[in-house]
Motif scaffolding. Structure first.
Motif, PDB file in Angstrom:
ATOM      1  N   ALA A 102       0.836  -1.208   0.000  1.00 15.62           N
ATOM      2  CA  ALA A 102       0.000   0.000   0.000  1.00 15.62           C
ATOM      3  C   ALA A 102       0.870   1.256   0.000  1.00 15.62           C
ATOM      4  CB  ALA A 102      -0.915  -0.009   1.216  1.00 15.62           C
ATOM      5  N   ALA A 103       1.993   1.222   0.710  1.00 18.40           N
ATOM      6  CA  ALA A 103       2.903   2.371   0.724  1.00 18.40           C
ATOM      7  C   ALA A 103       3.461   2.618  -0.670  1.00 18.40           C
ATOM      8  CB  ALA A 103       4.037   2.131   1.719  1.00 18.40           C
ATOM      9  N   HIS A 104       3.761   1.556  -1.397  1.00 25.38           N
ATOM     10  CA  HIS A 104       4.269   1.703  -2.762  1.00 25.38           C
ATOM     11  C   HIS A 104       3.214   2.357  -3.660  1.00 25.38           C
ATOM     12  CE1 HIS A 104       6.430   0.905  -6.429  1.00 25.38           C
ATOM     13  NE2 HIS A 104       5.403   0.213  -6.899  1.00 25.38           N
ATOM     14  N   VAL A 105       1.977   1.927  -3.544  1.00 24.21           N
ATOM     15  CA  VAL A 105       0.893   2.494  -4.354  1.00 24.21           C
ATOM     16  C   VAL A 105       0.694   3.968  -4.009  1.00 24.21           C
ATOM     17  CG1 VAL A 105      -1.603   2.409  -4.769  1.00 24.21           C
ATOM     18  CG2 VAL A 105      -0.265   0.292  -4.715  1.00 24.21           C
ATOM     19  N   VAL A 106       0.663   4.274  -2.709  1.00 16.43           N
ATOM     20  CA  VAL A 106       0.450   5.647  -2.261  1.00 16.43           C
ATOM     21  C   VAL A 106       1.618   6.536  -2.701  1.00 16.43           C
ATOM     22  CG1 VAL A 106       0.291   7.074  -0.179  1.00 16.43           C
ATOM     23  CG2 VAL A 106      -1.077   5.012  -0.374  1.00 16.43           C
ATOM     24  N   ALA A 107       2.833   6.020  -2.635  1.00 13.61           N
ATOM     25  CA  ALA A 107       4.000   6.800  -3.084  1.00 13.61           C
ATOM     26  C   ALA A 107       3.911   7.069  -4.581  1.00 13.61           C
ATOM     27  CB  ALA A 107       5.293   6.062  -2.759  1.00 13.61           C
ATOM     28  N   GLY A 108       3.371   6.140  -5.339  1.00 12.11           N
ATOM     29  CA  GLY A 108       3.189   6.332  -6.774  1.00 12.11           C
ATOM     30  C   GLY A 108       2.196   7.428  -7.100  1.00 12.11           C
ATOM     31  N   GLN A 109       1.331   7.747  -6.147  1.00 14.88           N
ATOM     32  CA  GLN A 109       0.357   8.829  -6.313  1.00 14.88           C
ATOM     33  C   GLN A 109       0.921  10.175  -5.856  1.00 14.88           C
ATOM     34  OE1 GLN A 109      -2.910   7.371  -3.982  1.00 14.88           O
ATOM     35  NE2 GLN A 109      -3.562   5.916  -5.554  1.00 14.88           N
ATOM     36  N   GLY A 110       2.201  10.174  -5.458  1.00 13.60           N
ATOM     37  CA  GLY A 110       2.829  11.418  -5.036  1.00 13.60           C
ATOM     38  C   GLY A 110       2.592  11.783  -3.574  1.00 13.60           C
ATOM     39  N   ARG A 111       2.124  10.845  -2.779  1.00 13.51           N
ATOM     40  CA  ARG A 111       1.833  11.119  -1.368  1.00 13.51           C
ATOM     41  C   ARG A 111       2.902  10.453  -0.503  1.00 13.51           C
ATOM     42  NH1 ARG A 111      -3.963   8.761  -1.692  1.00 13.51           N
ATOM     43  NH2 ARG A 111      -3.638   8.489   0.527  1.00 13.51           N
ATOM     44  N   GLN A 112       4.104  10.990  -0.566  1.00 14.33           N
ATOM     45  CA  GLN A 112       5.259  10.414   0.131  1.00 14.33           C
ATOM     46  C   GLN A 112       5.059  10.345   1.641  1.00 14.33           C
ATOM     47  OE1 GLN A 112       6.901   8.898  -2.622  1.00 14.33           O
ATOM     48  NE2 GLN A 112       8.517   9.101  -1.128  1.00 14.33           N
ATOM     49  N   SER A 113       4.503  11.395   2.241  1.00 15.07           N
ATOM     50  CA  SER A 113       4.357  11.396   3.706  1.00 15.07           C
ATOM     51  C   SER A 113       3.381  10.303   4.149  1.00 15.07           C
ATOM     52  CB  SER A 113       3.899  12.759   4.214  1.00 15.07           C
ATOM     53  OG  SER A 113       2.631  13.095   3.667  1.00 15.07           O
ATOM     54  N   ASP A 114       2.335  10.057   3.374  1.00 14.40           N
ATOM     55  CA  ASP A 114       1.409   8.968   3.688  1.00 14.40           C
ATOM     56  C   ASP A 114       2.093   7.607   3.541  1.00 14.40           C
ATOM     57  OD1 ASP A 114      -0.589  10.830   4.131  1.00 14.40           O
ATOM     58  OD2 ASP A 114      -1.431  10.636   2.109  1.00 14.40           O
TER      59      ASP A 114
END
Length: 98
Positions: free
Chosen positions: A38-50
């Motif tokens: 999930a962190a990889h997917v969220v990082a792909g959306q540009g939401r690094q802090s999440d």
């Protein structure tokens, strides 16, 4: 039904602990790996802090997994090799999203 000897009882207890530890691991490791994914997917959306927040949660879940397994097995809690093994998915996750 014949009574079990002390050796047989100890062996059965050892097997029960190992089976319980494996079952606990199988359940919890899915959460750890799922949080990393999930962190990889969220990082792909540009939401690094999440993504970092999800990886921290992954690390906490891995810590709970490590402590739980060591307690189930009745082993001492301090074991550097197994600590590194438990932390590996989270560390790989941090490298992966960096």
């Amino acid at each position: 039904m014949p009574m079990m000897s002390a050796e047989e009882t100890a062996a059965l207890d050892r097997v029960r602990r190992r089976v319980a530890a494996l079952a606990f691991f199988a359940v919890i490791v899915h959460g750890v790996l799922g949080l990393v994914g999930a962190a990889h997917v969220v990082a792909g959306q540009g939401r690094q802090s999440d993504a970092v927040g999800l990886l921290v949660m992954s690390g906490l879940t891995a810590t709970i997994m490590y402590v739980g397994i060591r307690l189930i097995l009745g082993a001492r809690l301090f074991s550097p090799l197994w600590m590194l093994a438990a932390a590996a998915p989270t560390v790989v996750g941090f490298v992966w999203i960096a």
